[in-house]
Design a protein around this motif. Sequence first.
Motif, mmCIF file in Angstrom:
data_model
loop_
_atom_site.group_PDB
_atom_site.id
_atom_site.type_symbol
_atom_site.label_atom_id
_atom_site.label_comp_id
_atom_site.label_asym_id
_atom_site.label_seq_id
_atom_site.Cartn_x
_atom_site.Cartn_y
_atom_site.Cartn_z
ATOM 1 N N PRO A 1 1.239 -1.421 -0.093
ATOM 2 C CA PRO A 1 -0.294 0.335 -0.174
ATOM 3 C C PRO A 1 1.308 0.931 0.170
ATOM 4 O O PRO A 1 0.489 2.369 -0.038
ATOM 5 C CB PRO A 1 -0.755 -0.292 1.300
ATOM 6 N N GLU A 2 2.216 1.285 1.058
ATOM 7 C CA GLU A 2 2.864 2.490 0.514
ATOM 8 C C GLU A 2 2.914 2.540 -0.962
ATOM 9 O O GLU A 2 3.688 4.109 -1.093
ATOM 10 C CB GLU A 2 4.271 1.666 0.990
ATOM 11 N N ARG A 3 2.905 2.297 -1.780
ATOM 12 C CA ARG A 3 3.884 2.670 -3.294
ATOM 13 C C ARG A 3 2.207 2.421 -3.845
ATOM 14 O O ARG A 3 2.399 2.832 -5.544
ATOM 15 C CB ARG A 3 4.580 1.536 -4.416
ATOM 16 N N GLN A 4 1.496 2.638 -3.573
ATOM 17 C CA GLN A 4 -0.414 3.185 -4.120
ATOM 18 C C GLN A 4 -0.268 4.654 -5.111
ATOM 19 O O GLN A 4 -1.153 4.385 -5.926
ATOM 20 C CB GLN A 4 -1.735 2.734 -3.527
ATOM 21 N N HIS A 5 0.632 5.477 -4.046
ATOM 22 C CA HIS A 5 0.446 7.170 -5.283
ATOM 23 C C HIS A 5 1.852 7.607 -5.798
ATOM 24 O O HIS A 5 2.120 8.294 -5.456
ATOM 25 C CB HIS A 5 0.433 7.825 -3.606
ATOM 26 N N GLY A 6 2.007 6.336 -5.799
ATOM 27 C CA GLY A 6 3.735 6.015 -6.709
ATOM 28 C C GLY A 6 5.198 6.379 -5.793
ATOM 29 O O GLY A 6 4.607 6.495 -4.413
ATOM 30 N N ALA A 7 6.368 6.736 -5.971
ATOM 31 C CA ALA A 7 6.887 6.926 -5.588
ATOM 32 C C ALA A 7 7.475 7.922 -5.073
ATOM 33 O O ALA A 7 7.043 9.337 -5.804
ATOM 34 C CB ALA A 7 8.991 6.222 -5.995
ATOM 35 N N HIS A 8 7.575 8.451 -3.703
ATOM 36 C CA HIS A 8 8.481 9.683 -2.523
ATOM 37 C C HIS A 8 9.342 9.675 -3.443
ATOM 38 O O HIS A 8 10.687 8.572 -2.762
ATOM 39 C CB HIS A 8 8.115 9.770 -1.264
ATOM 40 N N ARG A 9 10.470 10.793 -3.432
ATOM 41 C CA ARG A 9 11.616 11.007 -3.976
ATOM 42 C C ARG A 9 11.933 12.673 -2.888
ATOM 43 O O ARG A 9 10.996 13.513 -3.908
ATOM 44 C CB ARG A 9 11.327 11.138 -5.719
ATOM 45 N N TYR A 10 12.825 12.283 -2.675
ATOM 46 C CA TYR A 10 13.201 13.875 -2.050
ATOM 47 C C TYR A 10 14.715 13.891 -2.514
ATOM 48 O O TYR A 10 15.703 13.466 -2.421
ATOM 49 C CB TYR A 10 13.089 13.854 -0.535
ATOM 50 N N ASP A 11 14.772 15.089 -2.219
ATOM 51 C CA ASP A 11 16.436 16.292 -2.236
ATOM 52 C C ASP A 11 16.736 17.285 -1.474
ATOM 53 O O ASP A 11 15.691 18.002 -0.888
ATOM 54 C CB ASP A 11 16.680 16.939 -4.248
ATOM 55 N N ALA B 1 18.145 19.526 -1.314
ATOM 56 C CA ALA B 1 18.265 20.942 -1.820
ATOM 57 C C ALA B 1 16.680 21.446 -1.341
ATOM 58 O O ALA B 1 16.705 22.786 -1.715
ATOM 59 C CB ALA B 1 18.916 21.162 -2.807
ATOM 60 N N ASP B 2 16.314 21.070 -1.805
ATOM 61 C CA ASP B 2 14.341 21.280 -1.359
ATOM 62 C C ASP B 2 13.884 21.607 -0.225
ATOM 63 O O ASP B 2 12.580 22.032 -0.085
ATOM 64 C CB ASP B 2 13.781 19.978 -2.477
ATOM 65 N N PHE B 3 15.261 21.456 0.728
ATOM 66 C CA PHE B 3 14.737 21.541 2.132
ATOM 67 C C PHE B 3 15.900 22.918 2.448
ATOM 68 O O PHE B 3 15.712 22.944 3.877
ATOM 69 C CB PHE B 3 14.953 20.453 3.501
ATOM 70 N N GLY B 4 16.441 23.233 1.582
ATOM 71 C CA GLY B 4 17.349 24.690 1.725
ATOM 72 C C GLY B 4 18.299 23.900 2.758
ATOM 73 O O GLY B 4 19.260 24.457 3.824
ATOM 74 N N MET B 5 18.714 22.552 2.217
ATOM 75 C CA MET B 5 20.495 21.607 3.278
ATOM 76 C C MET B 5 21.125 21.606 2.750
ATOM 77 O O MET B 5 21.044 21.140 1.030
ATOM 78 C CB MET B 5 19.753 20.711 4.007
ATOM 79 N N SER B 6 22.290 20.919 2.342
ATOM 80 C CA SER B 6 23.020 20.001 1.916
ATOM 81 C C SER B 6 23.574 19.090 2.547
ATOM 82 O O SER B 6 23.435 18.718 4.028
ATOM 83 C CB SER B 6 24.488 20.957 1.910
ATOM 84 N N GLY B 7 24.346 18.107 1.489
ATOM 85 C CA GLY B 7 24.568 16.824 2.300
ATOM 86 C C GLY B 7 25.904 17.006 3.463
ATOM 87 O O GLY B 7 26.050 16.570 4.325
ATOM 88 N N ALA B 8 27.119 18.165 2.809
ATOM 89 C CA ALA B 8 27.575 19.008 4.375
ATOM 90 C C ALA B 8 27.074 18.754 5.069
ATOM 91 O O ALA B 8 27.585 18.079 6.514
ATOM 92 C CB ALA B 8 28.203 19.714 3.386
#
Length: 110
Positions: free
Chosen positions: A71-81, A83-90
């Motif tokens: 059921p978790e995938r019934q609405h498609g995959a969730h992908r986040y970045d 940068a979308d939240f103003g953060m960096s990997g560092a």
Amino acid sequence: MMLARETEKWATAVQKAQMVEQTHGQQILHVIQSDLHRAPMAVIERIYRFAGLDLGDDVRAAMATRIADDPERQHGAHRYDLADFGMSGAAIRARFGAYVDRFDLVGARR
């Protein structure tokens, strides 16, 4: 600002959990979310073994049905970045680097 507060809250939680683990490590089972998604029944079996519980055939069958329904995938995959939240990997590495390294959360591309 709220994201920075949440990041700090979770970094503090990780530090506290690590302190608890130093004295109660045998009572803690680490479950990596990506492992749960990749091999859910294997992780469930591991959790039940750790807790000393029997995974009966009826429970196993119900869980297998739930996993198959996905059921978790019934609405498609969730992908986040980040940068979308103003953060960096560092920035994340600065707060969670030891935790990420310990569980190989980046290297294994879980």
